[in-house]
Motif scaffolding. Structure first.
Motif, PDB file in Angstrom:
ATOM      1  N   GLN A 126     147.914 -16.452  56.144  1.00 13.18           N
ATOM      2  CA  GLN A 126     148.288 -17.236  57.574  1.00 13.18           C
ATOM      3  C   GLN A 126     149.586 -17.088  58.010  1.00 13.18           C
ATOM      4  O   GLN A 126     150.042 -17.080  59.097  1.00 13.18           O
ATOM      5  CB  GLN A 126     147.969 -18.757  57.252  1.00 13.18           C
ATOM      6  N   ARG A 169     143.698 -21.475  50.748  1.00 12.30           N
ATOM      7  CA  ARG A 169     142.986 -21.970  51.566  1.00 12.30           C
ATOM      8  C   ARG A 169     143.081 -21.670  53.036  1.00 12.30           C
ATOM      9  O   ARG A 169     144.328 -22.145  53.360  1.00 12.30           O
ATOM     10  CB  ARG A 169     142.709 -23.519  51.433  1.00 12.30           C
ATOM     11  N   GLY A 170     142.160 -21.212  53.952  1.00 13.76           N
ATOM     12  CA  GLY A 170     142.586 -20.910  55.314  1.00 13.76           C
ATOM     13  C   GLY A 170     142.954 -19.227  55.537  1.00 13.76           C
ATOM     14  O   GLY A 170     143.048 -19.060  56.908  1.00 13.76           O
ATOM     15  N   ASP A 171     143.331 -18.744  54.405  1.00 17.87           N
ATOM     16  CA  ASP A 171     143.543 -17.105  54.658  1.00 17.87           C
ATOM     17  C   ASP A 171     142.140 -16.528  55.134  1.00 17.87           C
ATOM     18  O   ASP A 171     140.859 -17.211  54.749  1.00 17.87           O
ATOM     19  CB  ASP A 171     144.141 -16.596  53.396  1.00 17.87           C
ATOM     20  N   ILE A 172     142.214 -15.349  55.286  1.00 17.88           N
ATOM     21  CA  ILE A 172     141.065 -14.641  55.717  1.00 17.88           C
ATOM     22  C   ILE A 172     140.927 -13.299  54.866  1.00 17.88           C
ATOM     23  O   ILE A 172     141.912 -12.613  54.579  1.00 17.88           O
ATOM     24  CB  ILE A 172     140.983 -14.103  57.260  1.00 17.88           C
ATOM     25  N   THR A 180     138.468  -9.659  54.810  1.00 19.98           N
ATOM     26  CA  THR A 180     137.449  -8.840  55.432  1.00 19.98           C
ATOM     27  C   THR A 180     136.667  -7.958  54.455  1.00 19.98           C
ATOM     28  O   THR A 180     137.670  -7.138  53.565  1.00 19.98           O
ATOM     29  CB  THR A 180     138.131  -7.903  56.724  1.00 19.98           C
ATOM     30  N   TYR A 217     135.547 -13.215  56.221  1.00 24.58           N
ATOM     31  CA  TYR A 217     135.195 -14.606  55.621  1.00 24.58           C
ATOM     32  C   TYR A 217     136.404 -15.394  55.352  1.00 24.58           C
ATOM     33  O   TYR A 217     137.665 -14.934  55.350  1.00 24.58           O
ATOM     34  CB  TYR A 217     134.854 -14.064  54.023  1.00 24.58           C
ATOM     35  N   ASP A 218     136.363 -16.779  55.762  1.00 25.49           N
ATOM     36  CA  ASP A 218     137.341 -17.781  55.408  1.00 25.49           C
ATOM     37  C   ASP A 218     137.519 -17.960  53.948  1.00 25.49           C
ATOM     38  O   ASP A 218     136.561 -18.095  53.252  1.00 25.49           O
ATOM     39  CB  ASP A 218     137.002 -18.986  56.188  1.00 25.49           C
ATOM     40  N   LEU A 263     137.997 -20.395  51.434  1.00 25.23           N
ATOM     41  CA  LEU A 263     137.940 -21.853  51.211  1.00 25.23           C
ATOM     42  C   LEU A 263     138.728 -22.515  50.069  1.00 25.23           C
ATOM     43  O   LEU A 263     139.078 -23.788  49.904  1.00 25.23           O
ATOM     44  CB  LEU A 263     136.382 -22.161  51.054  1.00 25.23           C
ATOM     45  N   LEU A 290     134.292 -18.578  49.469  1.00 25.95           N
ATOM     46  CA  LEU A 290     134.412 -17.990  50.783  1.00 25.95           C
ATOM     47  C   LEU A 290     133.483 -18.548  51.810  1.00 25.95           C
ATOM     48  O   LEU A 290     132.212 -18.818  51.454  1.00 25.95           O
ATOM     49  CB  LEU A 290     134.435 -16.260  50.909  1.00 25.95           C
ATOM     50  N   GLU A 303     131.395 -17.189  55.851  1.00 25.30           N
ATOM     51  CA  GLU A 303     131.268 -16.391  56.655  1.00 25.30           C
ATOM     52  C   GLU A 303     131.765 -16.771  57.866  1.00 25.30           C
ATOM     53  O   GLU A 303     131.642 -18.017  58.309  1.00 25.30           O
ATOM     54  CB  GLU A 303     129.880 -15.657  56.819  1.00 25.30           C
ATOM     55  N   ARG A 304     132.660 -15.942  58.535  1.00 29.10           N
ATOM     56  CA  ARG A 304     133.248 -16.383  59.962  1.00 29.10           C
ATOM     57  C   ARG A 304     132.309 -16.340  61.052  1.00 29.10           C
ATOM     58  O   ARG A 304     131.263 -15.686  60.965  1.00 29.10           O
ATOM     59  CB  ARG A 304     134.541 -15.523  60.126  1.00 29.10           C
TER      60      ARG A 304
END
Length: 103
Positions: free
Chosen positions: A27, A71-74, A76, A82-83, A85, A100, A102-103
């Motif tokens: 983030q 939490r909040g990073d992504i 791939t 995927y977020d 969690l 994780l 799925e976005r």
């Protein structure tokens, strides 16, 4: 091939065996490529007459590779986002799990 030992986690996370590469997007900016074991188990829960089907994706990797992940990073994995969690959940072996979605 010699037996894998826990002393070298990189052998366990070899992407030519069962691990995959993932790219974490922070983030605060920046990215990091990590090797992890990706799992997406299917769960079916029933409460009385209600039934719910859910997926619980997660990644297992080296705790050191997951340093700074929050939490909040992504992440791939194989082109799918995927977020993240949770922060890394260490298991005491030098490995950690990320939950994780799925976005």
């Amino acid at each position: 091939m010699p037996a894998l030992g826990w002393e070298d986690l990189d052998d366990f996370l070899d992407t030519e065996e069962f691990a995959v590469s993932g790219v974490i997007e922070f983030q605060a900016g920046g990215t990091r490529t990590v090797s992890l074991i990706f799992d997406d188990p299917y769960l079916n829960a029933q409460i009385g007459e209600y039934e719910m089907d859910v997926s619980r994706p997660r990644g297992l990797g080296k705790l050191a590779d997951f340093a700074g992940v929050t939490r909040g990073d992504i992440i791939t994995i194989d082109g799918k986002g995927y977020d993240i969690l949770t922060g890394p959940q260490p298991d005491g072996t030098g490995m950690a799990t990320l939950d994780l979605a799925e976005r």
